[in-house]
Design an enzyme around this catalytic site. Structure first.
Site: not given
Ligand code: FCB
Length: 518
Positions: A236, A436
């Protein structure tokens, strides 16, 4: 089977999970070799239990434990050291991933600060790291940490889990980044003031960081790469840049160093793109067949009022700044230095281009945009909107009330957002992984439905013709949620900080029904 029926079935399967009935597994309805697993980062999960499990050499250790920042409410004050202790608990967690969840893959992180306790800049390394350089690096690297990670990665493989390894997940070694000193250097400056000169340990503000990062990447590829299937250079980058450098506690999320400087933010995005390119090349040099990608956070940007032209334009600009700026640099080799949304002379940067073999898409929620009609800063003319992702919840206790249905964190739930952002990422012509997706839900009353509906939306994307090759749920066990600490509960398992015992939430079974048998 026609796509519609399939999706209907998946949604029914999801509802059945919620109702406690037993739906069919989805294993035979996914592309061959589809990866199912969970994602985590090193810093968020390793500390806990024995004090020696914690990494005091990390910038985030300094940031999260700083009494001043705790007092100001910039960080929660929760102790990183009260975490789930993956550093010692990894065997049980990997067993759970395989046996309880039915995973065939896992996304893990490696902490740079643990591998290299000090700079490698004095070693006089060649531009391409060769075997002599590697031996020199062996002497600087903390071999205990190298052995530890090797055992964990090999342990994952032994359990039949394919490994995606993230090299940078928000944290930097303290010798690269002293977030408290950086904050002091920015104190009293206006958001458009130039970046202070002569910063030491400036993190991604320092042009030397990309090279050091590439050395770290080369070393990990050489010494641990045998146990890695997929590499993620950065996690990110836009979140690091925006929450780290356009950081307004209580309004935006906060990442270290948590300053407010538009010129710094745009500079950091460029440095991250250089770091990505350098690490991509470094890994490929050590392992020519490696598959190296980057992980990007894509929000589904929507006009707050779709009938208001300013909001519609604002949403398009937000999409360009937050979703496309980095992908344009890392895949197409175009870096929009002046943040105006056009490709101006000098903004074609062949050295940045083509530096991702796949894209990892992190997606949690849509976001709303109000157009402002005028830029907030001359440094980024496209930034003429007010973005909002977080409503009242753990992510923003004083935030406005949720307009629809939100998670405990305050993020809106709409699975179609995932389908939209996968379509957007697919425009860059690379295979995709959902790296994610998850929900802050301590009671686990929303998670089973969230999981099945987001997975169904991902399947729709595949039916739309998009090459999605895996899904990693955030996260296996509750962990340290950055500035928000342990308030957020993203785990399929809860843990007890005193005993490190894990307790399954009902969603463990929901995940297994979807992923198991793959
Ligand atoms: C993302 C991050 C991860 C975690 C999730 C909830 O932005 O990559 O580390 O904090 O959110």
């Amino acid at each position: 089977m026609p796509a519609r029926r399939l999706v209907a079935l998946l949604i029914l399967a999801g509802l059945a999970v919620v109702a406690g009935a037993a739906p069919a597994t989805a294993a035979d309805r996914w592309p061959r070799g589809f990866l199912w697993g969970t994602a985590a980062s090193g810093f968020q999960t390793e500390a806990g239990g024995r004090p020696s499990n914690a990494d005091r050499r990390s910038d985030w250790w300094a940031f999260a434990n700083d009494p001043g920042l705790i007092g100001e409410g910039v960080v929660s004050g929760d102790r990183v050291a009260r975490g789930p202790g993956f550093w010692s608990q990894w065997r049980g967690d990997l067993d759970r991933a395989r046996d309880r969840l039915g995973s065939n893959a896992i996304r893990l992180g490696i902490e740079w600060s643990r591998i290299f306790p000090r700079s490698t800049a004095t070693l006089d390394l060649g531009e391409r790291i060769d075997s002599g350089d590697l031996r020199r690096l062996d002497r600087v690297a903390d071999q205990r940490a190298v052995r530890h990670y090797r055992t964990v990665l090999a342990g994952a493989r032994r359990r039949g889990l394919k490994v995606m390894l993230t090299l940078n997940h928000f944290t930097l070694p303290l010798w690269v980044h002293d977030p408290l000193a950086v904050r002091r250097a920015f104190a009293g400056r206006a958001p458009d003031d130039p970046v202070p000169e002569g910063l030491r340990r400036g993190g991604w503000l320092d042009p030397g960081t990309a090279d050091e990062f590439a050395t770290f990447a080369a070393y990990v590829a050489a010494r641990l790469g045998r146990h890695v299937d997929l590499w993620a250079t950065l996690n990110e980058p836009l979140v690091q840049a925006s929450q780290g450098y356009v950081s307004i506690p209580g309004v935006t999320g906060v990442k270290a160093p948590g300053v407010l400087s538009y010129p710094a933010a745009i500079h950091v995005v460029e440095q991250l793109a250089l770091g990505n390119a350098a690490a991509y090349d470094a890994i490929h040099r050590q392992r020519p067949g490696a598959r190296v990608g980057l992980v990007t956070n894509l929000l589904d940007w929507r006009p707050d009022d779709p009938s208001r032209p300013l909001d519609v334009a604002g949403a398009a600009h937000a999409d360009q700044v937050f979703n496309r700026l980095f992908l344009d640099a890392a895949v197409r080799g175009v870096y929009d230095t002046n943040g105006n949304g056009a490709t101006d002379p000098g903004e074609r940067r062949p050295a940045l281009r083509g530096k991702a073999d796949f894209l990892g898409v992190n997606h949690y929620s849509p976001a709303r945009v109000q157009g402002l009609g005028a830029p907030l800063t001359a440094s980024i003319p496209l930034f003429d909107f007010s973005p909002r992702q977080v409503f009242a919840g753990h992510g923003s206790p004083m935030g406005p009330p949720c307009p629809t249905t939100c998670t405990d964190f305050g993020w809106e739930i709409d699975p179609q957002g995932l389908r939209h952002v996968l379509a957007e990422a697919a425009e860059y012509g690379r295979p995709l992984y959902v790296t994610e997706n998850g929900i802050d839900d301590e009671e686990d009353d929303q998670r089973p439905g969230f999981l099945s509906s987001y997975v169904a939306a991902m399947h729709q994307a595949i039916d739309d013709g998009i090459d999605v090759r895996g899904y990693f749920h955030w996260s296996l066990v509750d962990n340290f949620e950055w500035a928000e600490g342990f308030r957020a509960h993203f785990g399929l398992y809860a843990f007890d900080p005193a005993t490190l015992r894990r307790t399954a939430r009902p969603s463990v079974r929901a995940f297994r029904r979807i992923a198991g048998g793959s």
